[in-house]
Design an enzyme around this catalytic site. Structure first.
Site, PDB file in Angstrom:
ATOM      1  N   CYS A   1       0.813  -1.087  -0.083  1.00  0.00           N
ATOM      2  CA  CYS A   1      -0.039   0.015   0.044  1.00  0.00           C
ATOM      3  C   CYS A   1       0.724   1.248  -0.171  1.00  0.00           C
ATOM      4  CB  CYS A   1      -0.856   0.052   0.965  1.00  0.00           C
ATOM      5  SG  CYS A   1      -1.817  -1.627   1.387  1.00  0.00           S
TER       6      CYS A   1
ATOM      7  N   HIS B   1      -3.946   7.064   6.485  1.00  0.00           N
ATOM      8  CA  HIS B   1      -4.003   5.748   5.520  1.00  0.00           C
ATOM      9  C   HIS B   1      -5.430   5.036   5.779  1.00  0.00           C
ATOM     10  CE1 HIS B   1      -2.543   2.182   3.498  1.00  0.00           C
ATOM     11  NE2 HIS B   1      -2.767   1.360   4.624  1.00  0.00           N
TER      12      HIS B   1
ATOM     13  N   HIS C   1      -9.868   1.235  -0.913  1.00  0.00           N
ATOM     14  CA  HIS C   1      -8.243   1.029  -1.049  1.00  0.00           C
ATOM     15  C   HIS C   1      -7.844   0.721  -2.234  1.00  0.00           C
ATOM     16  CE1 HIS C   1      -4.453   0.362   0.360  1.00  0.00           C
ATOM     17  NE2 HIS C   1      -4.556  -0.235   1.615  1.00  0.00           N
TER      18      HIS C   1
END
Length: 390
Positions: A159, A284, A319
């Site tokens: 990520c 995040h 995401h």
């Protein structure tokens, strides 16, 4: 310090920076109940509009896969293409680097090819792993599309992939290897990530709700984003960045976010700033119970009792994995440029156990510096700071 000269993005809420910002500022999600005809998992997904119908130009047709269709859609932005052409004329095609992040590259094309092989015992004649699934394919496809001949690198650190690209570009420019860089990231929906996160029990059956008391996990989206960066003044610049690798666990963050703390503090140190100088953090914020707890603890440790306004924008885009860094960098730069704090989307009941000052509705702010966080599996962490007029 890297000045942002041009930006382009394709995302679940539409095409372009304006569409992305409007969706984020209004809390209008691009996520939908999963309707993929090749995946029957009970979840929400963020498919980018137009990707299924996108068609590559004939001269790059051999590179066709879902990931490159996403990239192609983003690279067709005329303003971005003109900016790259101008930089190419100014610096030379060999002096512009291409540094992109991805986690799964074109793996969807391999999934389809393998299903056919399983059915009839042969790989499809048209399947070209080197131009689709190989992790370097994205850079080579993008460079060919943009007419660039400089050094290339693909970053694949889960990520944090397309956040780390900025720091690599900065190092290359500082070392005199290049004069400018196209940085970014692309990741597309595929069975591997959807079933992988489902197996880890991290995939939410409902829309993701970062920092909410009832959060149940992530929603996966897809996106492609690119920025042209140069060591010149700009309306918004990347003024600092920090990385860490805490290797706490393969898929679970450190409970106190120690690696995240290190990345944020390193970013502040590189930018020559104090915690109190940051006016907003784009977290995040994945909406998993463990991740949000860990990041909240890290934010409290770095920013202290006074805190800092925080949002997660993954409720809009989902995401986007290897593209999360660039998508959220684009949102953070837009917030600085527009002097507005966007809300944390899909937030019904904030988790009061988390020491986070969550932004509930969009509001104006004198935003000089903002931070964007991306923390990946295996403890691969990256924080970036975007500053106005630097």
């Amino acid at each position: 310090m890297l000045g942002i000269s041009a930006t382009t993005v394709v995302h679940p809420a539409g095409h372009g920076v304006t569409a992305l910002w409007e969706a984020v500022a209004q809390g209008r999600s691009g996520l939908r109940p999963n309707d993929l005809d090749w995946c029957d998992l009970p979840c929400w997904t963020g498919a980018a509009p137009g990707v299924d119908d996108a068609s590559l130009a004939a001269h790059v047709g051999a590179w066709d896969c879902r990931n490159h269709r996403l990239a192609w859609l983003a690279l067709q932005d005329s303003a971005f293409a003109r900016a790259v052409a101008t930089a190419r004329t100014r610096h030379g095609a060999h002096r512009i680097g291409v540094i992109l992040g991805t986690s799964t590259s074109g793996i969807r094309s391999t999934e389809v090819a393998y299903a056919q092989r399983h059915a009839n015992g042969q790989w499809p004649a048209a399947f070209d792993y080197r131009r689709t699934h190989a992790v370097d394919a994205l850079c080579r496809f993008s460079a060919e599309t943009l007419g660039l001949q400089g050094p290339m690198a693909t970053v694949s650190t889960a990520c944090s992939s397309s956040a780390k690209v900025f720091l690599l570009a900065q190092r290359w420019i500082a070392a005199g290897v290049i004069d400018a860089a196209v940085v970014g990231g692309v990741d597309s929906l595929c069975l591997s990530t959807l079933h992988g996160f489902h197996a880890l029990q991290l995939l939410s059956p409902e829309i993701c709700r970062p920092f909410d008391a009832g959060r149940k996990g992530i929603s996966i989206g897809e996106a492609a984003g690119f920025m042209l960066v140069e060591a010149t003044p700009a309306a918004v610049s990347v003024s600092g960045g920090g990385e860490s690798s805490d290797a706490w666990h393969m898929s679970t963050p450190h409970p106190e976010g120690l690696g995240a703390q290190d990345a944020m503090r390193a970013a502040l140190a590189e930018a020559g700033l104090q915690a109190g100088d940051i006016g907003w953090v784009n977290a995040h914020g994945t909406a998993t119970p463990a991740n949000d707890r860990s990041e909240a603890a890290a934010l409290a440790a770095v920013f202290g009792a006074a805190g800092v306004p925080v949002s997660s924008t993954k409720g809009i885009t989902g995401h986007t994995l290897g593209a999360a860094g660039i998508v959220e960098a684009i949102i953070t730069a837009a917030a600085v440029e527009r002097q507005t704090l966007p809300p944390s989307a899909n937030l019904d009941t904030p988790d009061v156990s988390l020491p986070v000052d969550l932004v509930r509705t969009a509001r104006p702010a004198a935003l000089r510096h903002a931070m964007s966080n991306n923390f990946g599996f295996g403890g691969s962490n990256c924080s970036l700071i975007f500053s106005a007029g630097a």
